[in-house]
Write a protein that holds these residues in place. Sequence first.
Motif, short mmCIF file in Angstrom:
data_model
loop_
_atom_site.label_atom_id
_atom_site.label_comp_id
_atom_site.label_asym_id
_atom_site.label_seq_id
_atom_site.Cartn_x
_atom_site.Cartn_y
_atom_site.Cartn_z
N THR A 1 0.83 -1.21 0.00
CA THR A 1 0.00 0.00 0.00
C THR A 1 0.86 1.25 0.00
N ILE A 2 1.93 1.24 0.81
CA ILE A 2 2.84 2.38 0.87
C ILE A 2 3.53 2.59 -0.47
N CYS A 3 3.99 1.51 -1.08
CA CYS A 3 4.67 1.61 -2.37
C CYS A 3 3.70 2.08 -3.47
N ASP A 4 2.46 1.63 -3.39
CA ASP A 4 1.46 2.08 -4.37
C ASP A 4 1.18 3.58 -4.22
N LEU A 5 1.14 4.04 -2.97
CA LEU A 5 0.94 5.48 -2.73
C LEU A 5 2.12 6.28 -3.26
N TYR A 6 3.33 5.73 -3.10
CA TYR A 6 4.50 6.41 -3.67
C TYR A 6 4.34 6.57 -5.18
N GLU A 7 3.89 5.53 -5.86
CA GLU A 7 3.72 5.60 -7.31
C GLU A 7 2.74 6.70 -7.70
N LYS A 8 1.66 6.83 -6.94
CA LYS A 8 0.68 7.87 -7.22
C LYS A 8 1.25 9.26 -6.94
N ILE A 9 1.95 9.39 -5.82
CA ILE A 9 2.52 10.70 -5.45
C ILE A 9 3.58 11.12 -6.44
N SER A 10 4.39 10.17 -6.89
CA SER A 10 5.49 10.50 -7.81
C SER A 10 4.99 10.98 -9.16
N GLU B 1 -5.60 19.90 -3.47
CA GLU B 1 -6.51 18.84 -3.03
C GLU B 1 -5.90 17.47 -3.25
N ASP B 2 -5.33 17.22 -4.43
CA ASP B 2 -4.76 15.91 -4.73
C ASP B 2 -3.56 15.62 -3.82
N VAL B 3 -2.71 16.61 -3.64
CA VAL B 3 -1.54 16.43 -2.78
C VAL B 3 -1.97 16.15 -1.34
N ASN B 4 -2.91 16.92 -0.85
CA ASN B 4 -3.37 16.75 0.54
C ASN B 4 -3.99 15.37 0.75
N ILE B 5 -4.78 14.90 -0.20
CA ILE B 5 -5.44 13.59 -0.05
C ILE B 5 -4.40 12.47 -0.03
N LEU B 6 -3.47 12.49 -0.98
CA LEU B 6 -2.50 11.40 -1.06
C LEU B 6 -1.56 11.38 0.14
N PHE B 7 -1.11 12.54 0.59
CA PHE B 7 -0.20 12.55 1.75
C PHE B 7 -0.94 12.22 3.04
N SER B 8 -2.21 12.58 3.13
CA SER B 8 -3.01 12.17 4.29
C SER B 8 -3.15 10.66 4.33
N GLN B 9 -3.38 10.06 3.17
CA GLN B 9 -3.46 8.60 3.10
C GLN B 9 -2.13 7.95 3.47
N LEU B 10 -1.04 8.54 3.01
CA LEU B 10 0.28 8.00 3.32
C LEU B 10 0.56 8.05 4.81
N LEU C 1 10.75 8.08 -1.46
CA LEU C 1 9.58 8.58 -0.74
C LEU C 1 10.00 9.59 0.33
N ILE C 2 11.08 9.31 1.05
CA ILE C 2 11.58 10.25 2.06
C ILE C 2 11.93 11.59 1.40
N LYS C 3 12.57 11.53 0.25
CA LYS C 3 12.94 12.75 -0.46
C LYS C 3 11.70 13.54 -0.90
N ILE C 4 10.70 12.83 -1.42
CA ILE C 4 9.45 13.47 -1.83
C ILE C 4 8.74 14.08 -0.63
N CYS C 5 8.71 13.34 0.47
CA CYS C 5 8.07 13.86 1.68
C CYS C 5 8.76 15.13 2.17
N SER D 1 2.97 18.59 -9.22
CA SER D 1 3.55 19.49 -8.22
C SER D 1 3.28 18.92 -6.84
N LEU D 2 4.19 19.19 -5.90
CA LEU D 2 4.01 18.77 -4.51
C LEU D 2 3.55 19.92 -3.62
N LYS D 3 3.23 21.06 -4.24
CA LYS D 3 2.70 22.17 -3.47
C LYS D 3 1.28 21.84 -3.00
N PRO D 4 0.85 22.41 -1.88
CA PRO D 4 -0.48 22.08 -1.34
C PRO D 4 -1.59 22.23 -2.37
#
Length: 322
Positions: free
Chosen positions: A11-20, A29-38, A65-69, A24-27
């Motif tokens: 699940t964590i790896c799948d979320l990474y694929e979606k986030i990657s 709706e999509d960014v907030n939802i995916l990082f909340s799930q992570l 993932l750490i770098k993206i976070c 953009s990683l700026k705040p």
Amino acid sequence: MDCQDEQLVKTICDLYEKISKLKSLKPSEDVNILFSQLVSTCIPPNPNIDVTKMCDTVQETRQKLIKICGEAEGHLEHHFSSILTSFEDNPLNHLNLFPYYNNYIKLGKLEYDLLTQNLNGLVPKTVAFVGSGPLPLTSIVLASSHLKETVFHNFDIDHSANSLASLLVSSDPDISQRMFFHTVDIMEVTESLKSFDVVFLAALVGMNKEDKVKVIEHLQKHMAPGAVLMLRSAHGPRAFLYPIVDPCDLQGFEVLSIYHPTDDVINSVVISKKLPVVSNESILGGPSCLLMPCSCSKIHAIMNKKKNMMIEELGAREEQFS
């Protein structure tokens, strides 16, 4: 790992694929939802998850993932610091707008308690925070609620982050007089490190093992003997979000305690003390010195239900050096 743990990692790896794949990683709706799930996926304590023993593919995903976070966290703090500094009155009165502010209050109380226990009640006069960012909440929480006479020096390599942070505290008549910001690479800071009673190292300063150890070695070389180094680490699935600091990464320090929270505070806390340099001239007749190694043995884990955290207490050193 059992099937349930394997599913968690998947699940964590799948979320990474979606986030990657986000543009953009700026705040947003999509960014907030995916990082909340992570975060909600990683936060439940799970002692069966040891990221250091996972396959190379998962290890690689974790590092990415750490770098993206880290990048997303920087955007989030910059976004909210900009909002807060737009208030005409004291921006510090509105810190609760930041979605993780309560976590910082809990983390600040935890770290203050650790300091109090390990400094035998002595109050540090000067504190350095390395990697303070545009929203230096740890320094602000400690300065306003716990260390009310202590002077804080915040170090960050990003000038824009320090500009926002300085503006954030400038309207507060007390904090603004006790908080200073320095735009510099901590690896270029040497002699001034000796002036701090306590040094905090942010979780995302050194996002891989090699870089983290280099920073720790630099701090060990230049901090004053007896000064405290406090670090952020991670445990279990939370190590997909932040780097791990092992006790044996802290050569030249005595590791006093490692606290693994089990509530919504994500980071573990490592508290250590710089050991003195012991000359072996009288023993070997030579001019070289011996750095005492970290205490990596006698780790005892207990569950402190009252504080809702796991505590690893490292036993007293078997040898005492003068």
